[in-house]
Write a protein that holds these residues in place. Structure first.
Motif, PDB file in Angstrom:
ATOM      1  N   GLN A 224       5.586  -0.117   7.167  1.00 45.84           N
ATOM      2  CA  GLN A 224       4.783  -1.555   7.036  1.00 45.84           C
ATOM      3  C   GLN A 224       5.177  -2.004   5.635  1.00 45.84           C
ATOM      4  OE1 GLN A 224       2.690  -3.211   9.169  1.00 45.84           O
ATOM      5  NE2 GLN A 224       2.950  -4.809   7.230  1.00 45.84           N
ATOM      6  N   LYS A 225       5.415  -1.021   4.437  1.00 45.22           N
ATOM      7  CA  LYS A 225       5.814  -1.171   3.161  1.00 45.22           C
ATOM      8  C   LYS A 225       7.224  -1.765   3.147  1.00 45.22           C
ATOM      9  CE  LYS A 225       6.571   1.003  -1.225  1.00 45.22           C
ATOM     10  NZ  LYS A 225       6.194   2.280  -1.917  1.00 45.22           N
ATOM     11  N   LYS A 226       8.087  -1.277   3.994  1.00 52.95           N
ATOM     12  CA  LYS A 226       9.490  -2.209   4.205  1.00 52.95           C
ATOM     13  C   LYS A 226       9.349  -3.435   4.474  1.00 52.95           C
ATOM     14  CE  LYS A 226      12.467   1.929   4.386  1.00 52.95           C
ATOM     15  NZ  LYS A 226      13.193   1.488   3.020  1.00 52.95           N
ATOM     16  N   ILE A 227       8.470  -3.708   5.669  1.00 52.29           N
ATOM     17  CA  ILE A 227       8.234  -5.162   6.033  1.00 52.29           C
ATOM     18  C   ILE A 227       7.596  -5.975   5.168  1.00 52.29           C
ATOM     19  CG2 ILE A 227       7.101  -6.368   7.634  1.00 52.29           C
ATOM     20  CD1 ILE A 227       7.322  -4.043   9.858  1.00 52.29           C
ATOM     21  N   ASP A 228       6.627  -5.683   4.512  1.00 51.48           N
ATOM     22  CA  ASP A 228       5.640  -6.378   3.431  1.00 51.48           C
ATOM     23  C   ASP A 228       6.732  -6.687   2.133  1.00 51.48           C
ATOM     24  OD1 ASP A 228       3.558  -6.230   5.134  1.00 51.48           O
ATOM     25  OD2 ASP A 228       2.740  -4.642   4.087  1.00 51.48           O
ATOM     26  N   LYS A 229       7.422  -5.597   1.822  1.00 53.62           N
ATOM     27  CA  LYS A 229       8.363  -6.076   0.513  1.00 53.62           C
ATOM     28  C   LYS A 229       9.434  -6.990   1.146  1.00 53.62           C
ATOM     29  CE  LYS A 229       8.463  -1.890  -2.101  1.00 53.62           C
ATOM     30  NZ  LYS A 229       9.269  -1.170  -2.946  1.00 53.62           N
ATOM     31  N   ALA A 230      10.125  -6.993   2.367  1.00 54.73           N
ATOM     32  CA  ALA A 230      10.863  -8.051   2.612  1.00 54.73           C
ATOM     33  C   ALA A 230      10.240  -9.245   2.749  1.00 54.73           C
ATOM     34  CB  ALA A 230      11.495  -7.382   3.945  1.00 54.73           C
ATOM     35  N   HIS A 231       8.940  -9.451   3.520  1.00 57.77           N
ATOM     36  CA  HIS A 231       8.337 -10.551   3.387  1.00 57.77           C
ATOM     37  C   HIS A 231       8.076 -11.407   2.318  1.00 57.77           C
ATOM     38  CE1 HIS A 231       5.033 -13.443   4.869  1.00 57.77           C
ATOM     39  NE2 HIS A 231       4.526 -12.930   3.685  1.00 57.77           N
ATOM     40  N   ASN A 232       7.683 -10.491   0.877  1.00 57.21           N
ATOM     41  CA  ASN A 232       7.477 -11.070  -0.228  1.00 57.21           C
ATOM     42  C   ASN A 232       8.536 -11.602  -0.767  1.00 57.21           C
ATOM     43  OD1 ASN A 232       4.514 -10.187   0.085  1.00 57.21           O
ATOM     44  ND2 ASN A 232       4.915  -8.481  -1.075  1.00 57.21           N
ATOM     45  N   LYS A 233       9.587 -11.057  -0.784  1.00 53.76           N
ATOM     46  CA  LYS A 233      10.959 -11.310  -1.271  1.00 53.76           C
ATOM     47  C   LYS A 233      11.457 -12.788  -0.790  1.00 53.76           C
ATOM     48  CE  LYS A 233      15.737  -9.677  -2.300  1.00 53.76           C
ATOM     49  NZ  LYS A 233      16.500  -8.607  -2.002  1.00 53.76           N
ATOM     50  N   ARG A 234      11.198 -12.898   0.575  1.00 56.35           N
ATOM     51  CA  ARG A 234      11.440 -14.105   1.243  1.00 56.35           C
ATOM     52  C   ARG A 234      10.626 -15.274   0.507  1.00 56.35           C
ATOM     53  NH1 ARG A 234      11.718 -10.986   5.864  1.00 56.35           N
ATOM     54  NH2 ARG A 234       9.789 -11.734   6.410  1.00 56.35           N
TER      55      ARG A 234
ATOM     56  N   TYR B 170       0.795  -1.326  -0.100  1.00 65.12           N
ATOM     57  CA  TYR B 170       0.132  -0.019  -0.101  1.00 65.12           C
ATOM     58  C   TYR B 170       1.096   1.130  -0.040  1.00 65.12           C
ATOM     59  CZ  TYR B 170      -3.530   3.358   1.429  1.00 65.12           C
ATOM     60  OH  TYR B 170      -4.214   4.614   1.337  1.00 65.12           O
ATOM     61  N   ASN B 171       0.753   2.159  -1.000  1.00 62.77           N
ATOM     62  CA  ASN B 171       1.543   3.421  -0.967  1.00 62.77           C
ATOM     63  C   ASN B 171       0.878   4.391  -0.297  1.00 62.77           C
ATOM     64  OD1 ASN B 171       3.782   2.564  -2.511  1.00 62.77           O
ATOM     65  ND2 ASN B 171       2.391   2.001  -4.029  1.00 62.77           N
ATOM     66  N   TYR B 172       0.964   4.972   0.656  1.00 66.78           N
ATOM     67  CA  TYR B 172       0.389   6.011   1.333  1.00 66.78           C
ATOM     68  C   TYR B 172       0.295   7.265   0.674  1.00 66.78           C
ATOM     69  CZ  TYR B 172      -0.958   9.284   4.835  1.00 66.78           C
ATOM     70  OH  TYR B 172      -1.609  10.574   5.451  1.00 66.78           O
ATOM     71  N   LYS B 173      -0.877   8.098   0.214  1.00 69.87           N
ATOM     72  CA  LYS B 173      -0.715   8.940  -0.464  1.00 69.87           C
ATOM     73  C   LYS B 173      -1.027  10.641   0.187  1.00 69.87           C
ATOM     74  CE  LYS B 173      -3.628   7.018  -3.059  1.00 69.87           C
ATOM     75  NZ  LYS B 173      -3.271   5.628  -2.650  1.00 69.87           N
ATOM     76  N   GLY B 174      -1.364  10.257   1.761  1.00 73.24           N
ATOM     77  CA  GLY B 174      -1.889  11.537   2.190  1.00 73.24           C
ATOM     78  C   GLY B 174      -0.219  12.185   2.835  1.00 73.24           C
ATOM     79  N   LYS B 175      -0.573  13.306   3.588  1.00 68.36           N
ATOM     80  CA  LYS B 175       0.274  14.332   4.048  1.00 68.36           C
ATOM     81  C   LYS B 175       0.623  14.293   5.561  1.00 68.36           C
ATOM     82  CE  LYS B 175      -0.068  17.206   0.136  1.00 68.36           C
ATOM     83  NZ  LYS B 175      -0.457  18.541  -0.335  1.00 68.36           N
ATOM     84  N   ASN B 176      -0.011  13.153   6.244  1.00 66.72           N
ATOM     85  CA  ASN B 176       0.147  13.166   7.670  1.00 66.72           C
ATOM     86  C   ASN B 176       1.587  12.535   8.154  1.00 66.72           C
ATOM     87  OD1 ASN B 176       0.111  11.786  10.431  1.00 66.72           O
ATOM     88  ND2 ASN B 176      -1.857  12.698  10.554  1.00 66.72           N
ATOM     89  N   PRO B 177       2.341  13.053   8.674  1.00 69.87           N
ATOM     90  CA  PRO B 177       3.894  12.648   8.877  1.00 69.87           C
ATOM     91  C   PRO B 177       3.859  11.340   9.687  1.00 69.87           C
ATOM     92  CG  PRO B 177       3.351  14.451  10.251  1.00 69.87           C
ATOM     93  CD  PRO B 177       2.240  14.624   9.347  1.00 69.87           C
ATOM     94  N   LEU B 178       2.762  11.391  10.611  1.00 71.44           N
ATOM     95  CA  LEU B 178       3.132   9.917  11.533  1.00 71.44           C
ATOM     96  C   LEU B 178       2.412   8.777  10.672  1.00 71.44           C
ATOM     97  CD1 LEU B 178       1.644  11.312  14.935  1.00 71.44           C
ATOM     98  CD2 LEU B 178       3.958  10.839  14.206  1.00 71.44           C
ATOM     99  N   SER B 179       1.393   9.016   9.731  1.00 71.78           N
ATOM    100  CA  SER B 179       0.860   7.962   8.910  1.00 71.78           C
ATOM    101  C   SER B 179       1.912   7.653   8.041  1.00 71.78           C
ATOM    102  CB  SER B 179      -0.458   8.540   8.379  1.00 71.78           C
ATOM    103  OG  SER B 179      -1.648   8.567   9.257  1.00 71.78           O
TER     104      SER B 179
END
Length: 421
Positions: free
Chosen positions: A91-101, A75-84
């Motif tokens: 989460q994107k980094k975690i999911d990409k690493a999971h998929n690669k494995r 999921y690519n977050y498109k908003g401007k909230n810095p915390l989000s």
């Protein structure tokens, strides 16, 4: 006849338009005396969200772990909230690493290799199932379903594919990226078809040259409402409503555009609100955009409802700025309930249903969209007139007529198949 309606996955527990149409086909054919089954290969337990005729069989061929590689959606977050932004970035980094494995564990290096791997795994169950069932007709609910059930080779049974959008959306990269391998596989699958159903006559021009069967134009059925069940557009209200029904997926449905156009008019019409019915991955982003546009307490996200007609009856204008559609079931239901509508002239499906300046407006750009929306919000008599025209226009899409066309079509396909074999 024995009819198998196949949706390779996504049918169970889902309330989408494809699932609604699969249920319509199953119930319609069953009530006409055919032996009908809906067949899926869903990796979940569940049931049909839409009511099924008691005689319809629901078959799930999935038998547990099948060695398919199921990647997590990125999921690519498109908003401007810095915390989000930080949270989604992690989460994107975690999911990409999971998929690669996952891919590495099966020796799969590319997305094309992943596609072939999964097709080989999932296509194995279909030939023996069809041989045991010996259907008279197979109805594929999507081109991806057709690809899976024919990947092991051509079947000995006639297949009709249903098209829920403009046909070229299914096999080209016109809307999103598809690899050359993916497009070649999809185009080849059309050569296995005996027939294909499209929603509008204009869609016939977008079929690939690999299709050589019988094409039939059959629209989707639109629910019909009596005069006493329509939206009460003649009533004076404390607050009036623009309403949108659809999945909250901004890239396709463009709810952000609806909010921007409403924001341009919010001060001129302080007693109007914008209502969103539906769920989807972009809900957080759209809520953030609503706040950024100063639409607090003017835009409301009501989520999913099993009875959208109840929400539509409360509304005054249906706003539908989709980038692309196949048919627009939500639009059709809004028109049937007597709402004037506004959409984009470039949007397939929408530009077939909305009759410009008669049942609603078709805008060519954002400025026109705001202008037409302004006209509808300002003029109750115009809303009443267009709503009445819309209600009358979609009576041509009654389910009885659609069911009759489908009954004729399956007999035509069955007869042709028998003559050829």
């Amino acid at each position: 006849m024995k009819i198998l309606i196949v949706q390779y996955q996504g049918f169970l527990n889902s309330q989408g338009g494809t699932e609604k149409m699969a249920t319509f086909f199953a119930n319609t054919f069953s009530q006409k005396g055919h032996d009908v089954a809906i067949v899926t290969q869903d990796p979940v337990e569940g049931k049909s969200v839409f009511p099924l005729d008691p005689e319809v069989r629901l078959i799930n061929l999935y038998k547990g772990k099948d060695d398919c590689i199921v990647l997590r959606k990125i999921y690519n977050y498109k908003g401007k909230n810095p915390l989000s932004w930080i949270r989604y970035k992690i989460q994107k980094k975690i999911d990409k690493a999971h998929n690669k494995r996952l891919m590495a564990a099966q020796g799969v290096r590319t997305m094309d290799e992943l596609q072939i791997h999964n097709l080989k795994v999932r296509s194995k169950n279909w030939p023996s199932f069809f041989a045991a069932e010996k259907p008279d007709i197979i109805i594929s609910m999507a081109i991806s379903t057709l690809l899976e059930i024919t990947y092991q080779g051509p079947l000995a049974y006639p297949i009709i594919n249903t098209v829920h959008g403009r046909p070229d959306y299914d096999y080209s990269d016109i809307l999103w990226y598809r690899s050359p391998q993916d497009m070649d596989l999809l185009k080849k699958s059309y050569s296995y078809l005996t027939g294909i159903q499209v929603l509008f006559e204009s869609y016939e021009a977008y079929l690939p040259d690999t299709f050589t069967g019988i094409c039939k134009v059959i629209p989707n059925p639109i629910p019909q409402y009596e005069d006493g069940q329509l939206a009460k557009l003649d009533q004076d209200k404390d607050r009036y409503q623009l309403i949108h029904v659809g999945s909250l997926i901004n890239a396709g449905k463009q709810q952000e555009l609806a909010m921007e156009c409403f924001a341009a008019l919010k001060d001129k019409y302080p007693n109007w609100d914008l209502i969103f019915i539906g769920e989807g991955p972009d809900e957080l982003y759209l809520k953030e955009r609503s706040a950024a546009l100063g639409l607090e307490n003017r835009v409301f996200f009501k989520g999913y409802t099993a009875k959208p007609e109840e929400e539509l009856r409360k509304a005054d204008v249906f706003i539908f700025p989709s980038k692309y559609e196949g048919f627009g079931l939500a639009l059709g239901e809004a028109m049937s309930i007597g709402l004037p509508s506004i959409g984009l002239a470039s949007c397939s499906g929408v530009n077939e249903l909305i009759q410009h300046q008669k049942t609603g407006f078709l805008a060519h750009d954002k400025n026109e969209f705001v202008n037409y929306l302004d006209q509808l919000m300002a003029d109750k008599d115009l809303r009443i007139q267009m709503g009445r025209e819309a209600h009358q226009y979609v009576q041509a899409f009654d389910k009885t007529m659609v069911a009759h066309k489908w009954e004729e079509y399956i007999h035509e396909i069955h007869k042709m198949h028998n003559l050829q074999n």
